[in-house]
Design a protein around this motif. Sequence first.
Motif, PDB file in Angstrom:
ATOM      1  N   MET A   1       0.862  -1.132  -0.362  1.00  0.00           N
ATOM      2  CA  MET A   1       0.611   0.190  -0.350  1.00  0.00           C
ATOM      3  C   MET A   1       1.051   1.177   0.008  1.00  0.00           C
ATOM      4  O   MET A   1       1.738   1.924   0.937  1.00  0.00           O
ATOM      5  CB  MET A   1      -0.817   0.053   1.415  1.00  0.00           C
ATOM      6  N   THR A   2       1.130   1.724  -1.367  1.00  0.00           N
ATOM      7  CA  THR A   2       1.484   3.348  -0.771  1.00  0.00           C
ATOM      8  C   THR A   2       0.724   4.581  -0.468  1.00  0.00           C
ATOM      9  O   THR A   2      -0.888   4.702  -1.652  1.00  0.00           O
ATOM     10  CB  THR A   2       1.719   3.956  -3.257  1.00  0.00           C
ATOM     11  N   VAL A   3       1.038   5.410   0.169  1.00  0.00           N
ATOM     12  CA  VAL A   3       0.394   6.142   0.826  1.00  0.00           C
ATOM     13  C   VAL A   3       1.285   7.441   1.705  1.00  0.00           C
ATOM     14  O   VAL A   3       2.148   7.409   1.370  1.00  0.00           O
ATOM     15  CB  VAL A   3      -1.025   5.877   2.284  1.00  0.00           C
ATOM     16  N   PRO A   4      -0.041   8.374   1.087  1.00  0.00           N
ATOM     17  CA  PRO A   4       0.729   9.967   1.831  1.00  0.00           C
ATOM     18  C   PRO A   4       1.732   8.847   2.979  1.00  0.00           C
ATOM     19  O   PRO A   4       1.693   8.415   4.034  1.00  0.00           O
ATOM     20  CB  PRO A   4       0.002  10.696   2.038  1.00  0.00           C
ATOM     21  N   ASP A   5       2.797   9.861   3.569  1.00  0.00           N
ATOM     22  CA  ASP A   5       3.653   9.492   4.924  1.00  0.00           C
ATOM     23  C   ASP A   5       2.796   9.674   5.971  1.00  0.00           C
ATOM     24  O   ASP A   5       3.378   8.834   7.021  1.00  0.00           O
ATOM     25  CB  ASP A   5       5.099  10.063   4.970  1.00  0.00           C
ATOM     26  N   LYS A   6       2.475  10.654   5.808  1.00  0.00           N
ATOM     27  CA  LYS A   6       1.489  11.060   7.221  1.00  0.00           C
ATOM     28  C   LYS A   6       0.672  10.183   8.171  1.00  0.00           C
ATOM     29  O   LYS A   6       0.143  10.516   9.059  1.00  0.00           O
ATOM     30  CB  LYS A   6       0.594  12.177   7.402  1.00  0.00           C
ATOM     31  N   TYR A   7       0.219   9.028   6.865  1.00  0.00           N
ATOM     32  CA  TYR A   7      -1.164   8.240   7.021  1.00  0.00           C
ATOM     33  C   TYR A   7      -0.544   7.105   7.471  1.00  0.00           C
ATOM     34  O   TYR A   7       0.767   6.157   7.303  1.00  0.00           O
ATOM     35  CB  TYR A   7      -1.813   7.821   5.708  1.00  0.00           C
ATOM     36  N   LEU A   8      -1.188   6.193   8.611  1.00  0.00           N
ATOM     37  CA  LEU A   8      -1.110   4.862   9.666  1.00  0.00           C
ATOM     38  C   LEU A   8      -1.243   3.773   8.543  1.00  0.00           C
ATOM     39  O   LEU A   8      -2.370   4.782   7.907  1.00  0.00           O
ATOM     40  CB  LEU A   8      -0.895   4.994  10.054  1.00  0.00           C
ATOM     41  N   THR A   9      -1.565   2.635   8.225  1.00  0.00           N
ATOM     42  CA  THR A   9      -1.904   1.893   7.471  1.00  0.00           C
ATOM     43  C   THR A   9      -2.512   0.534   8.112  1.00  0.00           C
ATOM     44  O   THR A   9      -1.894   0.567   9.349  1.00  0.00           O
ATOM     45  CB  THR A   9      -1.426   1.498   6.014  1.00  0.00           C
ATOM     46  N   LEU A  10      -3.768   0.047   7.924  1.00  0.00           N
ATOM     47  CA  LEU A  10      -3.708  -2.058   8.538  1.00  0.00           C
ATOM     48  C   LEU A  10      -4.000  -2.301   7.252  1.00  0.00           C
ATOM     49  O   LEU A  10      -5.062  -2.367   6.303  1.00  0.00           O
ATOM     50  CB  LEU A  10      -4.591  -1.285   9.668  1.00  0.00           C
ATOM     51  N   SER A  11      -3.196  -4.155   7.547  1.00  0.00           N
ATOM     52  CA  SER A  11      -4.405  -4.756   6.793  1.00  0.00           C
ATOM     53  C   SER A  11      -4.323  -6.178   7.609  1.00  0.00           C
ATOM     54  O   SER A  11      -3.713  -6.127   8.410  1.00  0.00           O
ATOM     55  CB  SER A  11      -3.611  -4.942   5.094  1.00  0.00           C
TER      56      SER A  11
ATOM     57  N   SER B   1       9.452   8.772  -2.516  1.00  0.00           N
ATOM     58  CA  SER B   1       9.725  10.493  -2.965  1.00  0.00           C
ATOM     59  C   SER B   1       8.132  10.710  -2.957  1.00  0.00           C
ATOM     60  O   SER B   1       7.374  10.556  -3.237  1.00  0.00           O
ATOM     61  CB  SER B   1      10.645  10.124  -4.798  1.00  0.00           C
ATOM     62  N   GLY B   2       8.544  12.224  -2.997  1.00  0.00           N
ATOM     63  CA  GLY B   2       7.031  13.394  -3.120  1.00  0.00           C
ATOM     64  C   GLY B   2       6.009  13.103  -1.319  1.00  0.00           C
ATOM     65  O   GLY B   2       5.390  12.966  -1.327  1.00  0.00           O
ATOM     66  N   ASN B   3       7.062  12.047  -0.143  1.00  0.00           N
ATOM     67  CA  ASN B   3       6.441  12.196   1.038  1.00  0.00           C
ATOM     68  C   ASN B   3       5.749  10.825   0.810  1.00  0.00           C
ATOM     69  O   ASN B   3       4.198  10.962   2.001  1.00  0.00           O
ATOM     70  CB  ASN B   3       5.887  13.170   1.671  1.00  0.00           C
ATOM     71  N   MET B   4       5.658   9.773   0.106  1.00  0.00           N
ATOM     72  CA  MET B   4       4.988   8.498   0.407  1.00  0.00           C
ATOM     73  C   MET B   4       6.105   7.579   0.891  1.00  0.00           C
ATOM     74  O   MET B   4       6.400   8.053   0.866  1.00  0.00           O
ATOM     75  CB  MET B   4       5.035   8.628  -1.363  1.00  0.00           C
ATOM     76  N   ARG B   5       5.256   6.291   1.026  1.00  0.00           N
ATOM     77  CA  ARG B   5       5.065   5.786   1.308  1.00  0.00           C
ATOM     78  C   ARG B   5       4.944   4.724   1.352  1.00  0.00           C
ATOM     79  O   ARG B   5       3.679   4.380   0.933  1.00  0.00           O
ATOM     80  CB  ARG B   5       5.420   5.763   3.303  1.00  0.00           C
ATOM     81  N   THR B   6       5.337   2.940   0.858  1.00  0.00           N
ATOM     82  CA  THR B   6       4.876   1.817   0.693  1.00  0.00           C
ATOM     83  C   THR B   6       4.506   0.923   2.001  1.00  0.00           C
ATOM     84  O   THR B   6       6.715   0.654   2.030  1.00  0.00           O
ATOM     85  CB  THR B   6       5.372   0.888  -0.482  1.00  0.00           C
ATOM     86  N   ASP B   7       3.518   0.664   2.246  1.00  0.00           N
ATOM     87  CA  ASP B   7       4.421  -0.666   3.564  1.00  0.00           C
ATOM     88  C   ASP B   7       3.318  -1.763   3.181  1.00  0.00           C
ATOM     89  O   ASP B   7       2.914  -1.785   1.672  1.00  0.00           O
ATOM     90  CB  ASP B   7       2.518  -0.540   4.466  1.00  0.00           C
ATOM     91  N   HIS B   8       4.144  -2.966   3.287  1.00  0.00           N
ATOM     92  CA  HIS B   8       3.782  -4.183   2.790  1.00  0.00           C
ATOM     93  C   HIS B   8       3.956  -4.794   4.185  1.00  0.00           C
ATOM     94  O   HIS B   8       3.527  -5.431   4.670  1.00  0.00           O
ATOM     95  CB  HIS B   8       5.185  -4.837   1.802  1.00  0.00           C
ATOM     96  N   TRP B   9       2.122  -5.629   4.178  1.00  0.00           N
ATOM     97  CA  TRP B   9       1.457  -6.615   4.545  1.00  0.00           C
ATOM     98  C   TRP B   9       1.527  -7.658   4.235  1.00  0.00           C
ATOM     99  O   TRP B   9       0.557  -8.032   2.647  1.00  0.00           O
ATOM    100  CB  TRP B   9      -0.060  -5.880   5.137  1.00  0.00           C
ATOM    101  N   VAL B  10       1.720  -9.327   4.831  1.00  0.00           N
ATOM    102  CA  VAL B  10       1.400 -10.117   4.339  1.00  0.00           C
ATOM    103  C   VAL B  10       0.990 -11.163   5.316  1.00  0.00           C
ATOM    104  O   VAL B  10       0.990 -11.066   6.464  1.00  0.00           O
ATOM    105  CB  VAL B  10       2.937 -10.911   4.597  1.00  0.00           C
ATOM    106  N   MET B  11      -0.031 -12.129   4.716  1.00  0.00           N
ATOM    107  CA  MET B  11      -0.828 -12.527   5.525  1.00  0.00           C
ATOM    108  C   MET B  11      -0.434 -14.328   4.812  1.00  0.00           C
ATOM    109  O   MET B  11      -0.825 -14.932   4.166  1.00  0.00           O
ATOM    110  CB  MET B  11      -2.574 -12.253   4.866  1.00  0.00           C
ATOM    111  N   ASN B  12      -0.164 -14.784   5.504  1.00  0.00           N
ATOM    112  CA  ASN B  12       0.372 -16.511   5.607  1.00  0.00           C
ATOM    113  C   ASN B  12      -0.346 -17.688   5.637  1.00  0.00           C
ATOM    114  O   ASN B  12      -0.557 -18.790   5.216  1.00  0.00           O
ATOM    115  CB  ASN B  12       2.060 -16.669   6.077  1.00  0.00           C
TER     116      ASN B  12
END
Length: 831
Positions: A190-200, A211-222
């Motif tokens: 999930m790529t989101v503005p860096d100010k936000y938290l993510t949940l999955s 770049s551009g104050n973005m962030r990518t979070d990688h969530w894994v469900m095994n």
Amino acid sequence: MKIIILSVSLLGFFLSGTAFAQTETSGKEKVYKATHTKSTELKHTKLRVNFDYQNEQMNGEEWLTASPYFYPSDSLVLDAKGMLIHEVAMDRGGSRTPLKYHYGDDVLTINLDKIYNRNQDYTVYIKYTSRPNVVEAQGSPAKGLYFINSSGKDPDKPTQIWTDGESEFSSVWFPTIDKPNQKTTQEIYMTVPDKYLTLSNGVLKESQKESGNMRTDHWVMNQRHSVYLFFMGVGEYSVVKDKWRDIPIDYYVEKEYEPYARQIYGNTPEMMEFFSKKLNYDYPWAKYSQISGRDYPSVAMENTTATLHNTAVLQKPGQLIDENKWEEYIAHELFHHWFGDLVTAESWSNLTINESFANYSQYLWNEYKYGKDQADYHLMSNLNKYFNSPSDFKKDLVRFSYDVPEDTFDVVSYEKGGGILHMLRNYLGDDAFFAGISDFLKTYEYKNAEAQQLRLSFEKVSGKDLNWFFNQWYYGSGSPKLNYSYIFEPVKKQVEIVVNQTQDLPFEFPLAIDVYDNGKPTRYNVWVKAQAKNTFSFNASGKPDLVNINADGILLSEITDKKTPEQNLIQFSHSKEFLSRYKALAGIKDDVNNPASVKLVSAALKDPFFRVRIKALEILDLTNSNQNKNLTADVEKLVTQDPRTLVQAAAISALAKTKNKKYLPLFEKGMNKVSNAVKVNSLIAIWATDPSKTKTLISKVDLSQASKDVIIKMLPIVVENKIDSQMQYIVPIVAFYPLVKPNNPELGKAAEEGFNRIMETDNIAATEGIVKILNQAKSQMVKNVETKKVIYNMLEAGLHKKNEALKNNLQNKESINKQIAALKQVIEEYK
């Protein structure tokens, strides 16, 4: 849990008509709904997504690994609602080969590059755009992916994204086979503005700055789980960390509620321990998170490892000191992680596997944490919801006919289903019941199951045939309707009790009967056969003082009986079970002035269970001289000394009926309490006793998350005093005043005055609240032509008043024009 709340549930409090009845077509007369045929087995779903906040769309890439389920196949058919499909290819180690496909009617049909056999995996790559607003425009009851204040224009609302896949709406945000009997592992980037938290779902494996104050979070469900349980949440949250054993627990809360997160959610680890031991099956997932979503219209949703709650979960000390009203829902959603997430109903027809168990978990938690009285009160309240929904009486618990899956999410699958499990538990005994549950979980873990398989697990453990039970309660409808009579035969020294079933189809069931001989009860457990009349005889020294059937409160039934105040006093004084005490207390409500009734109320005011004390306070009337003489001292004591603030509040209401000004200092003192309930009832008491003091005190009451009962009580005060800042909180009733008036003219009149006040003033929060509630309710409201018409006429009159307000308040034209536009939009929905 998929129950629509807010406006719909509140309106249902007033209406008994068809406007908000459960869908009538969820019965036997419709076409058989077979379990979805599995031609493909999903194996793994990998997603890479980013969000277009301006257009409320999501850009997605998917790598879907699957294989034919049994028969060879050269095609893959996926649900994909309202999407743009840009590319479809076969992916082999990153090398892509384009595939032919057809997309139409929300179905993506892909021609594979060859015929594949069972367990021969392939990975298909799909590039797409998710457009939830298109799905909504097409008339869908839900849109799967929700952007909240995506433009950021509303300063009072955070920007959030959340998903809700139940029943079959995950396919709004990724192509899939959107059926409950499809399970898959997953991973989401999930790529989101860096100010936000993510949940999955699953665990956060890595987080990469972009770049551009973005962030990518990688969530894994095994671990495998059904696609409707996939979840994404994005927003500005504070995370309060907790744990159970070595399992991390996170509470995602809006920053304002961070200090209260542990008061709201803090029993979660204890719940996990209790349920793990009770089920003999430890919590099966790698983590557990809970999050709330703005504008979420249901109670909560058990997305695996990432439960989504309505924002009503967010409570402050004034609410929490009275009662954590969300605690049962927290238990419910957690229990789903065994029943619903670990073992999942193979079809919506078998929703009882998910929801009846989750409903019953609330009983189990109450019983463990707060005692059997609290659990039995919960059960009684639940079953009353069913008994007050006659349109649901003909629905089977397991039903193979319905129009849409949402039809199965009702008081039968939830409340009645929980009551049925309680009967089964008591028939089998605790050891067999919980061993059967554990066997079921271990047999079908990470798989799907149906009610018949549940029966087989219980039979395997107990050695008992349970077809009679399941045929009645799972594959049948209704419940016993009983009346009874008894006579004493002095020669035989026996009492003969006749139990009659008056419903069309007789049931068979165990029944507890208490026979009161010389003031003391003897319990007899009998078996009622499936016939209209059953007769039982028991030894007795004389004519019984009374007979109490269903004395343990376990049978799901409606019982007609009439006891004298003296008999109710005996029953209350000698019954250990909550329901028997409560029914005895309720039984005197029309004859409270009888000396035996006054004694009963006096005893109930001292009952160890606070709900009984509250009921007694609601029944008594201190304007009656006899009650005033015998009960006032006890009531006064409860105001200041009862450990439960809800009892204190009820006692204040009881004193307020006297309109005695000597209590004004007591009521004014109540306005300084932390408890919302005490404050509200104190204000209402002041309004009744000395109305001139009301307006200066009303600002001390927080109505932002008030219950329906509080809103009903406060609405006349808010309207009469023209408290415009509080108008937004009474709109759940105000918005439906034409429907309220026929059932409750006094409240309806006050609600109408409130509606007119909102329309005649520049009150954007209240106006938008009305629009929001009517939009939420429209799918139900428009089913009834007359209901639709009266709401339309109400809105037209309101629009006229708002236009007049614009003429008189040109300095506020921007705000009022926005309200006019919102009203016009909702009027179109009700044309």
